[in-house]
Design an enzyme around this catalytic site. Structure first.
Site, PDB file in Angstrom:
ATOM      1  CG  HIS A 122       1.870  -2.585  -9.305  1.00  0.00           C
ATOM      2  ND1 HIS A 122       1.670  -1.188  -9.775  1.00  0.00           N
ATOM      3  CD2 HIS A 122       2.900  -2.788  -8.205  1.00  0.00           C
ATOM      4  CE1 HIS A 122       2.570  -0.677  -8.847  1.00  0.00           C
ATOM      5  NE2 HIS A 122       3.258  -1.456  -8.098  1.00  0.00           N
ATOM      6  CD  GLU A 125      -1.232  -1.310 -11.768  1.00  0.00           C
ATOM      7  OE1 GLU A 125      -0.081  -1.064 -12.725  1.00  0.00           O
ATOM      8  OE2 GLU A 125      -1.288  -0.553 -10.689  1.00  0.00           O
ATOM      9  CG  HIS A 252       2.679   0.454 -13.761  1.00  0.00           C
ATOM     10  ND1 HIS A 252       2.677  -0.112 -12.651  1.00  0.00           N
ATOM     11  CD2 HIS A 252       4.135   0.411 -14.173  1.00  0.00           C
ATOM     12  CE1 HIS A 252       4.106  -0.213 -12.189  1.00  0.00           C
ATOM     13  NE2 HIS A 252       5.067   0.007 -13.232  1.00  0.00           N
ATOM     14  CD  GLU A 346       0.261   4.100 -14.217  1.00  0.00           C
ATOM     15  OE1 GLU A 346      -0.776   3.359 -14.479  1.00  0.00           O
ATOM     16  OE2 GLU A 346       1.069   3.919 -13.325  1.00  0.00           O
TER      17      GLU A 346
END
Length: 513
Positions: A122, A125, A252, A346
């Site tokens: 992404h 990110e 991410h 994450e």
């Protein structure tokens, strides 16, 4: 001078008041202390092994600078690195650069497992992108400085780092200030790359419902898609199925948690725990990262958004579909199309943190990234050979059954219904948590063979080795292969790909490894 240290203050005092023999001796002593302090701060030789800003600049590198940093690192450590680009560039024609670390760069070595980190899928990110650049610098510097742990890791593991899968999205996010929660997330065609992979979960769940044994390398069952994959997705798909990756992670941002398969729910519900056959191993892998991060597994750590569930209460890990269901994600595609086990990391609440935060983020994630790479050596590895010729046999199915003793009267009897296959010259890897397992190797034209192995997973050592020597059987006794794919139901609303694209996707299965 060391003017900000106690040694510096002593030096200033000596220069001002002590210009005798004692003063000269003190001056030399303090100068020696300053030189030693400077040496300790050098990247790769410091107490905590962190790169200093004199050699690696913690900033947001643009796409041209990203390439330059990788080229400089590859040139600096040319004996253990290789810089290459994936088969397709981004929509805006930016190469997807990968730097490889290996004691034999560019070659797969027998029994040496392969690992990958992918970041910036992404585009907005961005932390993972900078962490992988810093990691490449750290590995290179550690190798040059003779760091024994780094040398051991590089000699035993072929490591691939892709800092940016979505350079076009990064550019848009950066050009618009890096503050919008969504702008720059997708690629230049406004497609979310983490929803763009073939939905192999649906095939897997269909096979489960029919009690079909086919449970791995599911690209062979791909019949139709409802879209043409983006060039970035296609490049990574081709990479996944043509390299013998054993373990990987996708970095991410926007949360602080380690997420593991399945990402897509079985029932289609927005949230439900979707257990994979390797649930124990996946949970262990996620916990390794979370527990080596200073905050991820902390039960007192608040959630990124007030009112959301604090993942620290669960040790900083979550099943993907239990958090929210995702179809067409890269994590599950890795698991269902290849031998690769992947988790999604994450790594921070702020998707686009200020440059001033990057150095601390590196310190927070460095140990976790390194320890996670060592997990490539979990479980068992070996070579499957023809017992008559001694030649390695590729594409042998290796099935694992957990038979660990629970107590004096009971042992487990748990089939792990996700098989791996041997690659190249017959080498295979099976990531497993500690316990006792029966491993069965089966291949067309050979008698199956089962070995029992006890897995202990001593930290930072290579996996236990268990080879198979399969005995050929007469051709007349080999059962004819049956097509298990034809009854896979194709929803009517799905549209076939152009035949050229579909043919390319199917060919991945033939080309693998």
């Amino acid at each position: 001078m060391c003017v900000h240290s106690s040694a510096g203050k002593l030096l200033q005092y000596t220069m001002k008041y002590c210009w005798g023999h004692v003063g000269v001796l003190l001056l030399l002593l303090v100068a020696s202390v300053c030189v030693q302090a400077a040496s300790v701060a050098k990247p790769g030789t410091s107490g905590n092994g962190t790169p200093s800003k004199s050699e690696f600049v913690f900033k947001h590198h643009n796409n041209e600078e990203l390439e330059q940093v990788l080229r400089e690192t590859a040139e600096k450590c040319k004996d253990v690195t290789r810089l290459y680009a994936l088969s397709e560039p981004s929509v805006r024609n930016v190469p997807l650069w990968v730097i490889e670390f290996s004691d034999n760069p560019g070659q797969h070595d027998l029994l040496e497992p392969e690992f990958k980190y992918v970041a910036n899928m992404h585009g907005n990110e961005v932390l993972g992108r900078e962490l992988l650049l810093a990691l490449a610098h750290y590995l290179c510097q550690g190798w040059k400085d003779g760091d024994e742990e780094i040398k051991k890791l590089i000699k035993s593991t072929r490591i691939h780092l892709l800092p940016s899968m979505n350079p076009d999205g990064w550019q848009l996010a950066t050009d618009t200030g890096g503050k919008d929660y969504l702008r720059g997330r997708a690629n230049n065609n406004s497609v979310d790359l983490n929803r763009d992979f073939p939905d192999l979960d649906r095939i897997m769940y269909s096979n489960e419902a029919r009690h079909t044994d086919f449970n791995n390398h599911l690209m062979a069952q791909l019949r139709r898609l409802d879209h043409q994959p983006q060039p970035e997705t296609l490049a990574v798909m081709k990479w996944i199925v043509n390299a013998p990756f054993v373990l990987s992670a996708n970095l991410h941002g926007g949360a602080l948690v380690a997420n593991y398969p399945y990402d897509s729910s079985r029932s289609g519900a927005a949230q439900e725990y979707a257990r994979s056959p390797d649930d124990e191993t996946f949970r262990h892998l996620a916990e390794v990262y979370a527990q080596h991060h200073p905050r991820m597994a902390d039960p007192q750590n608040p959630p990124c958004t007030p009112g959301e569930y604090p993942f620290g209460r669960d040790g900083g890990v979550t099943n993907g579909a239990a958090w929210y269901s995702v179809s067409g994600g890269m994590q599950d595609f890795n698991y269902l199309s290849s031998n690769d086990l992947e988790v999604t990391l994450e790594i921070g609440c702020n998707k686009y943190p200020p440059a001033s935060d990057l150095y601390q983020e590196w310190l927070d994630n460095k140990d976790a990234m390194l320890e996670y790479m060592w997990q490539t050596h979990l479980g068992v590895k070996g070579v499957v050979r023809d017992s008559l010729t001694g030649q390695g046999v590729p594409n042998v199915v290796v099935h694992a059954k957990n038979v660990t003793r629970v107590n004096d009267t009971h042992v487990r009897d748990d089939h792990i219904n996700h098989d791996v296959t041997s690659v190249h010259e017959g080498d295979y890897w099976r990531l497993l948590t500690p316990g006792t397992y029966e491993l069965t190797a089966e291949a067309e034209g050979y008698l199956p063979l089962t070995h029992t192995v006890t897995v202990t997973n001593t930290p930072h050592t290579e996996a236990i080795r268990r080879d198979f020597d399969l005995a050929p059987i007469p051709d007349a006794l080999v059962p004819q292969a049956q097509d298990v794919y034809e009854d896979y139901p194709i929803p009517q609303e799905e549209l076939p790909l152009e035949e050229e694209i579909l043919g390319r996707l199917r060919s991945f299965n033939r080309l693998r490894y």
